[in-house]
Scaffold this motif. Structure first.
Motif, PDB file in Angstrom:
ATOM      1  N   GLY A  99       0.815  -1.212   0.000  1.00  0.00           N
ATOM      2  CA  GLY A  99       0.000   0.000   0.000  1.00  0.00           C
ATOM      3  C   GLY A  99       0.845   1.256   0.000  1.00  0.00           C
ATOM      4  O   GLY A  99       0.529   2.223  -0.708  1.00  0.00           O
ATOM      5  N   ASP A 100       1.932   1.262   0.767  1.00  0.00           N
ATOM      6  CA  ASP A 100       2.815   2.432   0.770  1.00  0.00           C
ATOM      7  C   ASP A 100       3.467   2.632  -0.595  1.00  0.00           C
ATOM      8  O   ASP A 100       3.629   3.783  -1.057  1.00  0.00           O
ATOM      9  CB  ASP A 100       3.887   2.270   1.852  1.00  0.00           C
ATOM     10  CG  ASP A 100       3.315   2.370   3.254  1.00  0.00           C
ATOM     11  OD1 ASP A 100       2.192   2.916   3.389  1.00  0.00           O
ATOM     12  OD2 ASP A 100       3.964   1.896   4.207  1.00  0.00           O
ATOM     13  N   GLN A 101       3.829   1.541  -1.256  1.00  0.00           N
ATOM     14  CA  GLN A 101       4.395   1.671  -2.603  1.00  0.00           C
ATOM     15  C   GLN A 101       3.385   2.269  -3.575  1.00  0.00           C
ATOM     16  O   GLN A 101       3.723   3.137  -4.397  1.00  0.00           O
ATOM     17  CB  GLN A 101       4.862   0.306  -3.097  1.00  0.00           C
ATOM     18  CG  GLN A 101       6.085  -0.246  -2.387  1.00  0.00           C
ATOM     19  CD  GLN A 101       6.546  -1.564  -2.981  1.00  0.00           C
ATOM     20  OE1 GLN A 101       6.209  -1.911  -4.112  1.00  0.00           O
ATOM     21  NE2 GLN A 101       7.325  -2.321  -2.217  1.00  0.00           N
ATOM     22  N   MET A 102       2.129   1.828  -3.497  1.00  0.00           N
ATOM     23  CA  MET A 102       1.100   2.375  -4.382  1.00  0.00           C
ATOM     24  C   MET A 102       0.869   3.858  -4.120  1.00  0.00           C
ATOM     25  O   MET A 102       0.788   4.673  -5.055  1.00  0.00           O
ATOM     26  CB  MET A 102      -0.206   1.604  -4.195  1.00  0.00           C
ATOM     27  CG  MET A 102      -0.183   0.180  -4.661  1.00  0.00           C
ATOM     28  SD  MET A 102      -1.780  -0.630  -4.388  1.00  0.00           S
ATOM     29  CE  MET A 102      -1.369  -2.309  -4.806  1.00  0.00           C
ATOM     30  N   LEU A 103       0.759   4.229  -2.841  1.00  0.00           N
ATOM     31  CA  LEU A 103       0.509   5.627  -2.512  1.00  0.00           C
ATOM     32  C   LEU A 103       1.674   6.516  -2.943  1.00  0.00           C
ATOM     33  O   LEU A 103       1.456   7.614  -3.481  1.00  0.00           O
ATOM     34  CB  LEU A 103       0.257   5.774  -1.010  1.00  0.00           C
ATOM     35  CG  LEU A 103      -1.021   5.113  -0.478  1.00  0.00           C
ATOM     36  CD1 LEU A 103      -1.129   5.317   1.016  1.00  0.00           C
ATOM     37  CD2 LEU A 103      -2.252   5.666  -1.177  1.00  0.00           C
ATOM     38  N   ARG A 104       2.900   6.056  -2.719  1.00  0.00           N
ATOM     39  CA  ARG A 104       4.048   6.858  -3.165  1.00  0.00           C
ATOM     40  C   ARG A 104       4.076   6.975  -4.681  1.00  0.00           C
ATOM     41  O   ARG A 104       4.385   8.041  -5.229  1.00  0.00           O
ATOM     42  CB  ARG A 104       5.345   6.224  -2.655  1.00  0.00           C
ATOM     43  CG  ARG A 104       5.612   6.466  -1.187  1.00  0.00           C
ATOM     44  CD  ARG A 104       7.068   6.142  -0.862  1.00  0.00           C
ATOM     45  NE  ARG A 104       7.371   4.745  -1.161  1.00  0.00           N
ATOM     46  CZ  ARG A 104       7.283   3.765  -0.272  1.00  0.00           C
ATOM     47  NH1 ARG A 104       6.879   4.027   0.960  1.00  0.00           N
ATOM     48  NH2 ARG A 104       7.596   2.522  -0.602  1.00  0.00           N
ATOM     49  N   GLY A 105       3.761   5.872  -5.382  1.00  0.00           N
ATOM     50  CA  GLY A 105       3.755   5.932  -6.839  1.00  0.00           C
ATOM     51  C   GLY A 105       2.710   6.884  -7.379  1.00  0.00           C
ATOM     52  O   GLY A 105       2.978   7.671  -8.302  1.00  0.00           O
ATOM     53  N   VAL A 106       1.501   6.856  -6.814  1.00  0.00           N
ATOM     54  CA  VAL A 106       0.443   7.749  -7.277  1.00  0.00           C
ATOM     55  C   VAL A 106       0.792   9.210  -6.984  1.00  0.00           C
ATOM     56  O   VAL A 106       0.615  10.100  -7.815  1.00  0.00           O
ATOM     57  CB  VAL A 106      -0.902   7.369  -6.629  1.00  0.00           C
ATOM     58  CG1 VAL A 106      -1.971   8.405  -6.949  1.00  0.00           C
ATOM     59  CG2 VAL A 106      -1.355   5.999  -7.121  1.00  0.00           C
ATOM     60  N   GLY A 107       1.311   9.477  -5.769  1.00  0.00           N
ATOM     61  CA  GLY A 107       1.691  10.847  -5.433  1.00  0.00           C
ATOM     62  C   GLY A 107       2.792  11.376  -6.330  1.00  0.00           C
ATOM     63  O   GLY A 107       2.719  12.513  -6.823  1.00  0.00           O
TER      64      GLY A 107
END
Length: 406
Positions: free
Chosen positions: A257-265
């Motif tokens: 989840g942290d990887q997804m959020l960082r990627g989207v941001g």
């Protein structure tokens, strides 16, 4: 011989208080301290005691119970689809606010890494963004409005020039466009005097435009409020989401989840930088080549450049068509310069800016943008690539290793 019981001691006489003393004491009494407001906090994690035996697995469900649960599941799925269809604008507002919050999150994290509290970091980022938008609006909006008024005044002249051109003459000789247009306008004018429903339709159209404007203003305010709330409470929201996962897989879910959020941001920030750079290059080329309505077209280029892959090409074609009204000696140099920049952007600018963002193969990116645009318009095209990147991350980190272990 037992002495007699003396009985309870006599009560000491209480001093009588005067009434005015009670009133004074009541007013001089300190106010009670404020009670903290109860918050919806994340419950603490409960660990399993060592040596504790696991309960036995429940017995398998019978066919009646299984059929009932399947029926309830299908009904809930249909209810969710009905709600999604009927509250589409609300879902769009929530998704837009989420992407704005995720786009500002990297800036907040950078300030937090410098020992700034999250509340102060969010406040600084919001104030900085508001100041930048204020300066941009004060510099760009007056010129855009002036050029928009000039364009509205020059539309009849442009239409008349197009009607007198040789290309239109050839099309009119073949398809009789001029005569059919005049007949349609004459029939419309005659029906306006006879049929009152047309006037009602015009009035309804005006009312519809007013409702659209009010809905747009309300949606903008709601998106701004939700963006601020999501930005302030993003850590709490993510902790709640991770707590919904099983304890044995919670660490892995949190990592993904942290990887997804960082990627989207990072994608939102990178795409914003690419769009602003694209608009700056287009404005410079339009000013150098003498394209009319440069500021208005630069705003259009910036908005279209947010759409990946196809936005820049569409902006280049539209601006070239407008530049052709000033002559081919204006349109051709602009088209050559802008489309050459698109190649530089694709091979040098975007890879450097988006190196920390999502990585999606070209074919999947094109399919995702086309599907997102068909399903949800411009918003769907904007969120298509981050969604595809999240799906690819799940496939690479979850599905493929599971298949390898079989």
């Amino acid at each position: 011989m037992t002495p007699p019981d003396p009985g309870p001691p006599p009560e000491s006489p209480r001093p009588a208080r005067r009434r005015h003393t009670d009133v004074v004491d009541r007013f001089l009494r300190p106010f009670p301290a404020p009670r903290p407001r109860r918050r919806f906090e994340v419950p603490p994690e409960t660990g399993e005691a060592p040596g504790e035996e696991h309960p036995e697995a429940p017995a398998p469900a019978g066919p009646v119970q299984t059929g009932f649960l399947l029926t309830v599941g299908v009904g809930l799925a249909l209810l969710g689809w009905w709600l999604l269809v009927n509250v589409g604008p609300v879902v769009g507002w929530v998704v837009t606010a989420t992407f704005i919050a995720l786009g500002l999150e990297p800036l907040v994290r950078r300030l937090e890494s410098r020992s700034v509290p999250r509340t102060g970091a969010v406040t600084l980022v919001v104030l900085g963004l508001a100041g930048a938008l204020t300066v941009l609006i004060s510099l760009v909006v007056p010129r855009v409005l002036a050029e928009g008024a000039q364009l509205a005044e020059s539309v009849p002249r442009l239409v008349e020039t197009a009607l007198r051109s040789e290309a239109f003459a050839e099309l009119d000789a073949r398809f009789r466009i001029h005569d059919s247009t005049e007949q349609w306008l004459e029939g419309l004018a005659g029906r306006i005097g006879e049929d009152q429903e047309i006037l009602g339709g015009v009035f309804g159209g005006v009312v519809g435009v007013g409702s659209v404007v009010l809905r747009t203003v309300a949606g903008t305010l709601i998106v701004l409020a939700l963006s601020l709330y999501f930005l302030f409470s993003l850590p709490v929201m993510t902790r709640w989401a991770y707590r919904l996962a099983p304890a044995s897989r919670r660490a892995r879910v949190q990592e993904l989840g942290d990887q997804m959020l960082r990627g989207v941001g990072n994608y939102v920030v990178g795409q914003t930088c690419v769009a602003l750079l694209n608009a700056a290059v287009a404005l410079t080329l339009m000013t150098a080549t003498g394209v009319p309505y440069a500021a208005l077209l630069a705003v259009l280029v910036a908005l279209l450049a947010f759409v990946p892959l196809v936005g820049g090409v569409t902006a280049g074609v539209l601006v070239t068509v407008v530049a052709a009204t000033a002559g081919w000696e204006t349109a051709v140099p602009y088209a050559i310069g802008y489309f050459a920049y698109l190649q530089v952007e694709a091979y040098f600018v975007s890879p450097r800016i988006m190196r920390r963002a999502v990585a999606v193969p070209g074919a999947i990116a094109v399919i995702a943008v086309a599907a997102g645009g068909a399903l949800w318009g411009v918003l769907g095209a904007l969120i298509a690539i981050p969604t595809a990147a999240a799906a690819l991350l799940l496939v690479r980190e979850v599905f493929v290793p599971r298949q390898d272990r079989r």
